[in-house]
Structures are given as structure tokens and as C-alpha cells.
Scaffold this motif. Structure first.
Motif, mmCIF file in Angstrom:
data_model
loop_
_atom_site.group_PDB
_atom_site.id
_atom_site.type_symbol
_atom_site.label_atom_id
_atom_site.label_comp_id
_atom_site.label_asym_id
_atom_site.label_seq_id
_atom_site.Cartn_x
_atom_site.Cartn_y
_atom_site.Cartn_z
ATOM 1 N N GLN A 301 -0.823 -9.024 -10.475
ATOM 2 C CA GLN A 301 -1.234 -8.528 -9.080
ATOM 3 C C GLN A 301 -0.591 -9.493 -8.148
ATOM 4 O OE1 GLN A 301 -5.403 -7.849 -8.648
ATOM 5 N NE2 GLN A 301 -5.257 -6.200 -10.250
ATOM 6 N N ASP A 302 -0.595 -10.744 -8.397
ATOM 7 C CA ASP A 302 -0.233 -11.764 -7.465
ATOM 8 C C ASP A 302 1.526 -11.136 -7.220
ATOM 9 O OD1 ASP A 302 -2.359 -12.952 -7.562
ATOM 10 O OD2 ASP A 302 -1.891 -14.523 -8.989
ATOM 11 N N ASP A 303 1.922 -10.768 -8.334
ATOM 12 C CA ASP A 303 3.596 -10.451 -8.344
ATOM 13 C C ASP A 303 3.814 -9.287 -7.230
ATOM 14 O OD1 ASP A 303 5.972 -11.238 -8.948
ATOM 15 O OD2 ASP A 303 6.107 -9.194 -10.033
ATOM 16 N N HIS A 304 2.827 -8.321 -7.374
ATOM 17 C CA HIS A 304 2.727 -7.384 -6.514
ATOM 18 C C HIS A 304 2.628 -7.407 -4.948
ATOM 19 C CE1 HIS A 304 3.317 -4.117 -9.293
ATOM 20 N NE2 HIS A 304 2.151 -4.349 -10.012
ATOM 21 N N LEU A 305 1.569 -8.456 -4.909
ATOM 22 C CA LEU A 305 1.614 -9.113 -3.371
ATOM 23 C C LEU A 305 2.761 -9.741 -2.821
ATOM 24 C CD1 LEU A 305 -2.356 -10.140 -4.067
ATOM 25 C CD2 LEU A 305 -1.354 -8.425 -2.683
ATOM 26 N N ARG A 306 3.249 -10.685 -3.538
ATOM 27 C CA ARG A 306 4.551 -11.409 -3.185
ATOM 28 C C ARG A 306 5.427 -10.384 -2.875
ATOM 29 N NH1 ARG A 306 3.177 -15.407 -7.525
ATOM 30 N NH2 ARG A 306 4.264 -14.234 -8.767
ATOM 31 N N THR A 307 5.817 -9.358 -3.858
ATOM 32 C CA THR A 307 6.769 -8.369 -3.511
ATOM 33 C C THR A 307 6.590 -7.710 -2.046
ATOM 34 O OG1 THR A 307 6.929 -7.823 -5.757
ATOM 35 C CG2 THR A 307 8.057 -6.378 -4.393
ATOM 36 N N ALA A 308 5.424 -7.435 -1.792
ATOM 37 C CA ALA A 308 5.223 -6.901 -0.522
ATOM 38 C C ALA A 308 5.323 -7.880 0.527
ATOM 39 C CB ALA A 308 3.599 -6.244 -0.528
ATOM 40 N N ALA A 309 5.018 -9.099 0.581
ATOM 41 C CA ALA A 309 5.262 -10.112 1.416
ATOM 42 C C ALA A 309 6.607 -10.468 1.900
ATOM 43 C CB ALA A 309 4.456 -11.410 1.126
ATOM 44 N N GLY A 310 7.456 -10.159 0.627
ATOM 45 C CA GLY A 310 8.895 -10.294 0.757
ATOM 46 C C GLY A 310 9.381 -9.355 1.710
ATOM 47 N N ALA A 311 8.900 -8.011 1.101
ATOM 48 C CA ALA A 311 9.696 -6.868 1.897
ATOM 49 C C ALA A 311 9.188 -6.930 3.136
ATOM 50 C CB ALA A 311 8.783 -5.704 1.268
ATOM 51 N N ARG A 312 8.059 -7.304 3.868
ATOM 52 C CA ARG A 312 7.412 -7.461 5.011
ATOM 53 C C ARG A 312 8.342 -8.415 5.861
ATOM 54 N NH1 ARG A 312 2.217 -6.856 2.970
ATOM 55 N NH2 ARG A 312 2.106 -8.752 2.947
ATOM 56 N N ARG A 313 8.846 -9.476 5.100
ATOM 57 C CA ARG A 313 9.630 -10.470 5.826
ATOM 58 C C ARG A 313 11.204 -9.916 6.073
ATOM 59 N NH1 ARG A 313 9.627 -15.644 2.206
ATOM 60 N NH2 ARG A 313 11.168 -16.591 3.577
ATOM 61 N N ILE A 314 11.477 -9.148 5.302
ATOM 62 C CA ILE A 314 12.841 -8.577 5.370
ATOM 63 C C ILE A 314 12.949 -7.400 6.683
ATOM 64 C CG2 ILE A 314 14.782 -7.211 4.582
ATOM 65 C CD1 ILE A 314 14.163 -8.667 1.980
ATOM 66 N N LEU A 315 11.566 -6.591 6.590
ATOM 67 C CA LEU A 315 11.624 -5.476 7.456
ATOM 68 C C LEU A 315 11.316 -6.083 9.039
ATOM 69 C CD1 LEU A 315 9.275 -3.036 5.554
ATOM 70 C CD2 LEU A 315 11.581 -2.799 6.201
ATOM 71 N N ALA A 316 10.526 -7.351 8.937
ATOM 72 C CA ALA A 316 10.367 -8.005 10.302
ATOM 73 C C ALA A 316 11.721 -8.398 11.116
ATOM 74 C CB ALA A 316 9.556 -9.192 10.271
ATOM 75 N N VAL A 317 12.642 -8.701 10.141
ATOM 76 C CA VAL A 317 13.877 -9.265 10.554
ATOM 77 C C VAL A 317 14.781 -8.183 11.224
ATOM 78 C CG1 VAL A 317 16.205 -10.278 9.865
ATOM 79 C CG2 VAL A 317 13.941 -11.358 9.169
ATOM 80 N N ALA A 318 14.674 -7.022 10.354
ATOM 81 C CA ALA A 318 15.286 -5.835 10.703
ATOM 82 C C ALA A 318 14.817 -5.142 12.043
ATOM 83 C CB ALA A 318 14.913 -4.566 9.511
ATOM 84 N N GLN A 319 13.550 -5.146 12.222
ATOM 85 C CA GLN A 319 13.149 -4.639 13.495
ATOM 86 C C GLN A 319 13.374 -5.578 14.418
ATOM 87 O OE1 GLN A 319 8.764 -4.962 13.368
ATOM 88 N NE2 GLN A 319 8.432 -3.149 14.622
#
Lengths: 349, 284
Positions: A301-319
Motif C-alpha cells: 500500500q505504501d507503494d501505491h501511496l508513493r506512486t500517487a505522490a509522484g504523479a501529483r508532483r509531476i502534475l503540479a509541474v505541468a500545471q
């Protein structure tokens, strides 16, 4: 008659140290050193011993079995020094050799019982256990057949049964899937995974098949030319870094510039942008025993959370840069990636 | 259903009797050849000389000394008669030892069995002692055990007139000799077995050593070179046995020299076994 081996039974041992400790082990058969300054500590777990051919994997296993003369204090198994107490330790180790290991002319059940008796089991116990473990490894119907008539897959299972008969604490498996067809390989890996995951055995799986290790092991030891390159959890790289594939449209140069400030590396792979993020995971903690939370599908589950956090970081840069991603996907880091990176890094030094 | 779902239970000892590894190895090795009918037939054949000798002893006991000529010294239960009987058994000794012993270590080396053995709590002594006992047992089967049987039989048919000599002294002397010769020959055969992986070659070398050396030595002796009898491998044991059984020497060389040679064979055999009986093979 021989009381020194009566304590094979795990319930009688009263022993607390189940570790394998190797401290600065150097060994040479003739002149060229096969192992050089190898040090590690293993807790009971499923451990993959990886390395190219000739890297010292089998020699290391033999040192753990006490087959090699090593100086005192270099190899300690279950709290006992292999230089002095190899015989009593071997009563608690199960060994599955890569080649041979089947004495022709005996039936499967006779061979397994024989090995049990040699490990110090009473005759009747050994025979009873032989039937049990052959049933467990799936050779119940073939147990009375002569060993030489067994197929390669059956031989591997038989060898696993001989390693298991005296109910050891650790299993040392040297290329257990060698020469097996895919079905036979899966069957052996299922057994090994079950023994390590559910039956409380420590397992050291020596192989050059990375997929085997990925399937059943939680830790890896990587050897190259006799040196230990890494001792880490199988998922250490997944915990430490993530690779995302990004594809989209908009001001790409601005997006890439902004990403470089956030990410470990940003590369192009055709139309895709590969973004490697540092997750801040600590592989050493995982080796020390942290198992993390695991969901039903076996993914942490930690891995899922890490994936979500990583995706959010990239999306924030894109925004921030007005970049519109139409594809954002995490690319899995396989054990092969980790392994070859370790080997390549070592080579380039 | 995955195979592992069939379950695995940890072992709980019932507290039964355990045996030392050398005994486990020996027991298995001794019982294995007995499954072959041909081998059993060979064992039966090897006892025929003993049956013949027993018959002669019986007839002699019934007819007095009239039949002393029949069988000569071979048929008596003196030290000389026993040694002659054991010498006469050398073909069966050669054959049985070759069948049982040639493969003992060679097969283990071929099948990587040494690593398997030494992954158990046993040492080199256990392994070599266990294997030696297997060969020794079959040596004793055709030498010592028939002598025991004949001694008891001879004592019974003579209604005890042979006294302790037949019942105690001769069996003790024979035991000493057979253990000496049996262990020595077994170690040499095992040393042969440990250097190769193919049984056929080991059998050939054993044949050359056991039978060939005797033939060569006999040829030299016929040509007047009696001192070359030291080449006779099996003859050295029998010659040395004349010391233990208190009989005339079998060869034209002193029994003490034969004793020394046989001990030398044993030491060399042990050195070879020490070199080749290892869980790990070192290749350059």
C-alpha cells in the motif's frame, strides 16, 4: 547412539539466533580469490543470491555449509561458528545442489529417508518424514520409483525433499529451477515461496535467473567477481525511485526545465518523457525487516501511496507550466534493471 | 491446486534411537546388493568350498584318520588349514569386492553425491568408515564367517575333542587376520574407487592389481625371481597372515616385509581417499 545430533529437532533447540553472519570472508581455491571481503548479516527470509557465472555464488553457499575451510569468526550460522561447529550446524541446514544430488539405484522414498537418517533422525522418523515431504513436494505417487527414472523436474523436487526431510532452519538452494520447463519451474518456485513465506524457513536461492528471485525473494545479495556489490531488498529501488512516462502537449521546453528542478533525471524515449523521481525510501530499513503494508493483490500500500505522490508532483509541474499531459504512467522497475545497473556501475568503476 | 497446499508440518522427534552416520552408510550399502538375485547366487557359490570342507571334516570325524589324505591341510581346522581355505577363497573375494566396492565412491563422485553426504552432519571419517565396512562385510562373508561356521561344526562333530583350539584360538586368530586383510584390501579398493568416476575402469584396475599382480609374480617366480613376489598384492596379505595364524610363510619373502607392505598400501590408500573424498572438487 549419537547424542551430538539429537538436537536436530527444532523444538528442542532452544536457540534464539537464527541469523547467518558473514564477516569479511575471503576465500581462494588455488591462488585466485573466489570470494573477497564478503560481509553481510541475514535474518530468516527469502534471499536471492545473484551474480553472473563464476561470481562466487556456489562457493559462498559452500562456505555457509562448512564445506570450505574458513578462519574462525568469518562465518557464523544460527549463532555457531562454522569453523568449529560446522557438523552440528549442518543438522539444521538443508542443501539442494545444482547438479547431481540424486543417488541412483534408490527409490525416492529410500533416498529421502536415508538423507534424514544421515542428518541424525531416528530410522522410523526418517521414513515417516520421507513420505510426508515427498507428498508435500508432489512426488507422492512416484516415491517408490527408482530415482534414475525421474524426469528433471521430479529430480529437482526430490532434491528439495532431501533438503527438507530433517526440517532444517535454513534452506540453501543452488539453481533449483535449472533445466526445468516453465511448468516445473513454477511448481518449484511455488514450493520455495511457500516454504519461505508461510512455513518459517530461511531460504537462500542462488540463481542467475532474475525472474526466479523476483518471484519468491524479498532480499537480494549481488555478487560479482567474488565481491558483494549489494545487499538490499528486492523492492529497494522501487522504494527509492520511481520512473514515470509522460506524454502530452503544450510548452514542452518549459515543462522539461521545471521538471529538471524536481526530478533526479529527465530523459527522452521517443515521444515519451521519462521522469525519474527520488522517493526518499531507505533500502537499508527494508533489509532490516520492515515489510510495509501489503494489500490483497500483494502490492505494498505504501507503494501505491508513493506512486500517487509522484504523479501529483509531476502534475503540479505541468500545471505550473501549462503543459497538458495526456498520458502519465509509472514504469515498473524490474529486478533486472536493478541488477544490471549494479553490475554496470561496478564495471565502470 | 498448488502443490504446497497439500501442507507441510514441522518435524517433532519421537525420541527414537539414532545411529551414527557411518553405521547408516554401512547398513544401506550392505543391504543394497542383497536385492540382486545374481549377487545372492554368487554368495551361495562362495560358500560351496566351506560346505565341501565341512563335509570332509564330518567324514574325517566319522572315519578317523583314514581320510586324512583327502583335502590335506586345506581340510583341517588348524591355522594352516584356515589360511589355505582363505587363500582358496581369493577368487570370490576379488569378485565380491569388485562388484560391491568399485562403485561405492565412484558413483557418489559421478552423481555429486559427496556434496550431498557432506551437507549432513557427518565427517570424512564417517564416510570412509561406512564405505569400508560395506566392503569389509562382504570380505568377511566369504572368509571369516565360513571359518566360524566350520569351527563350530568341527567342534560339534568331534564331540568337543578338539577343545578350545577350534572353538576359541583359531576363530580369534582368524578374526584378527581377516580384519587386518579385509580392512587393508577394502581401503585399497576404495582408494581406486575414489580416483575415478567410471566403475568399469576401477574394476579393470582392481583386476590388474588383484589377479594380474599374482599372475606376474608367479611368472617371475617360475623364472627364478622369487624375490619379485612382493609384486603379488593379495599374496602379501596371506603371507603376512602366516604371522598372525602361526603358519609357514606363503611367499619367499619374510612375512614382516609383507606386513610392512600391506600397512604401506593402507597408508597410501588413506592418503588418496583424503585427497579425493571432498565435498568440493578443486579444478585448476
Amino acid at each position: 547412539m549419537d547424542s551430538s545430533r539429537d538436537n536436530v529437532n527444532r523444538t528442542d533447540q532452544g536457540q534464539t539466533d537464527t541469523r547467518i553472519v558473514v564477516d569479511d570472508l575471503t576465500f581462494a581455491y588455488l591462488r585466485d580469490p573466489v570470494l573477497q571481503g564478503v560481509s553481510f548479516t541475514l535474518q530468516k527470509n527469502a534471499i536471492g543470491l545473484l551474480g553472473p557465472n563464476g561470481s562466487g555464488k556456489t562457493t559462498l553457499l559452500r562456505a555457509l555449509l562448512g564445506h570450505l575451510r574458513v578462519p574462525p569468526g568469518k562465518v557464523s550460522v544460527l549463532g555457531l561458528d562454522m569453523a568449529r561447529e560446522a557438523r552440528s550446524v549442518r543438522a539444521r541446514l538443508g542443501w539442494m545442489p545444482e547438479r547431481g544430488g540424486v543417488i541412483e539405484g534408490m527409490s525416492g522414498v529410500a533416498l529421502v529417508a536415508y538423507m534424514g537418517e544421515l542428518a541424525g533422525m531416528p530410522t522410523r522418523d526418517a521414513m515417516q518424514r520421507a513420505h510426508e515431504v515427498l507428498h508435500y513436494v508432489g512426488l507422492a505417487d512416484e516415491r517408490y520409483r527408482p530415482c534414475q527414472t525421474y524426469s528433471q523436474g521430479m529430480r529437482q523436487r526430490l532434491k528439495l525433499a532431501t533438503a527438507l526431510v530433517h526440517d532444517p532452519q535454513w534452506l540453501l538452494l543452488d539453481e533449483p529451477t535449472s533445466g526445468l520447463d516453465p511448468k516445473g519451474r513454477v511448481a518449484i518456485l511455488e514450493l520455495v515461496g511457500d516454504l519461505a513465506g508461510h512455513k518459517g524457513f530461511g531460504v537462500i536461492l542462488s540463481t542467475h535467473l532474475l525472474a526466479d528471485v523476483e518471484a519468491v525473494c524479498r532480499e537480494i545479495l549481488v555478487l560479482r567477481e567474488g565481491k558483494l556489490l549489494a545487499h538490499q531488498s528486492v523492492t529497494a529501488d522501487t522504494a527509492r525511485r520511481q520512473v514515470f512516462e509522460v506524454e502530452g502537449f503544450g510548452p514542452e521546453e518549459a515543462f522539461l526545465t521545471a521538471l529538471r528542478a524536481e526530478a533526479v533525471s529527465v530523459e527522452r524515449d521517443g515521444r515519451l518523457i521519462l521522469v525519474t523521481l527520488d522517493c526518499g525510501g531507505d533500502s537499508d530499513d527494508e533489509v532490516a525487516g520492515g515489510e510495509g503494508r501489503t494489500s490483497e493483490d500483494g502490492v505494498g500500500q505504501d507503494d501505491h501511496l508513493r506512486t500517487a505522490a509522484g504523479a501529483r508532483r509531476i502534475l503540479a509541474v505541468a500545471q505550473r507550466t501549462d503543459y497538458a499531459p495526456r498520458r502519465l504512467r509509472r514504469r515498473p522497475i524490474s529486478l533486472a534493471d536493478t541488477f544490471y545497473e549494479l553490475i554496470d556501475t561496478n564495471e565502470s568503476r | 491446486m498448488p502443490v504446497y497446499e497439500r501442507g507441510y508440518t514441522h518435524w517433532e522427534s519421537t525420541g527414537g534411537r539414532t545411529y551414527p552416520p557411518w553405521w547408516v552408510i554401512a547398513r544401506r550399502g550392505i543391504t543394497e546388493p542383497l536385492r540382486s538375485r545374481w549377487f545372492l547366487l554368487l554368495l551361495v557359490l562362495a560358500w560351496i568350498p566351506a560346505v565341501v570342507k565341512g563335509t570332509i571334516i564330518y567324514v574325517k570325524a566319522r572315519t578317523g584318520n583314514l581320510l586324512d589324505l583327502l583335502g590335506g591341510g586345506w581340510a583341517s581346522l588348524s591355522g594352516d588349514g584356515v589360511l589355505a581355505f582363505i587363500e582358496g577363497q581369493r577368487f570370490f573375494v576379488f569378485l565380491l569386492m569388485a562388484i560391491v566396492g568399485a562403485r561405492l565412491i565412484a558413483m557418489d563422485r559421478r552423481d555429486n553425491g559427496l556434496a550431498l553426504y557432506f551437507s549432513r552432519p557427518l565427517g570424512m571419517f564417517d564416510y570412509i568408515a561406512g564405505k569400508t565396512l560395506i566392503v569389509l562385510f562382504y570380505y568377511l562373508c566369504v572368509t571369516l564367517f565360513p571359518v566360524y561356521a566350520l569351527c563350530v561344526f568341527g567342534y560339534l562333530v568331534s564331540a568337543g575333542t578338539t577343545g578350545v583350539n577350534t572353538l576359541v584360538v583359531i576363530p580369534l586368530q582368524t578374526t584378527l587376520f581377516c580384519l587386518f586383510a579385509g580392512v587393508g584390501m577394502s581401503l585399497v579398493l576404495l582408494a581406486f574407487s575414489s580416483v575415478g568416476k567410471r566403475t568399469i575402469f576401477i574394476t579393470v584396475w582392481w583386476t590388474i592389481l588383484f589377479m594380474g599382480s599374482e599372475a606376474i609374480s608367479a611368472l617371475f617366480a617360475a623364472g627364478g625371481f622369487n624375490w619379485l613376489e612382493f609384486l603379488n598384492f593379495a599374496g602379501q596379505y596371506h603371507n603376512a597372515g602366516s604371522l598372525l595364524l602361526g603358519t609357514e610363510p606363503r611367499l619367499d619373502i619374510p612375512p614382516v616385509v609383507s606386513m610392512f607392505l600391506t600397512l604401506l598400501y593402507a597408508v597410501l590408500a588413506l592418503l588418496i581417499l583424503r585427497r579425493f573424498v571432498r565435498p568440493v572438487e578443486v579444478v585448476s
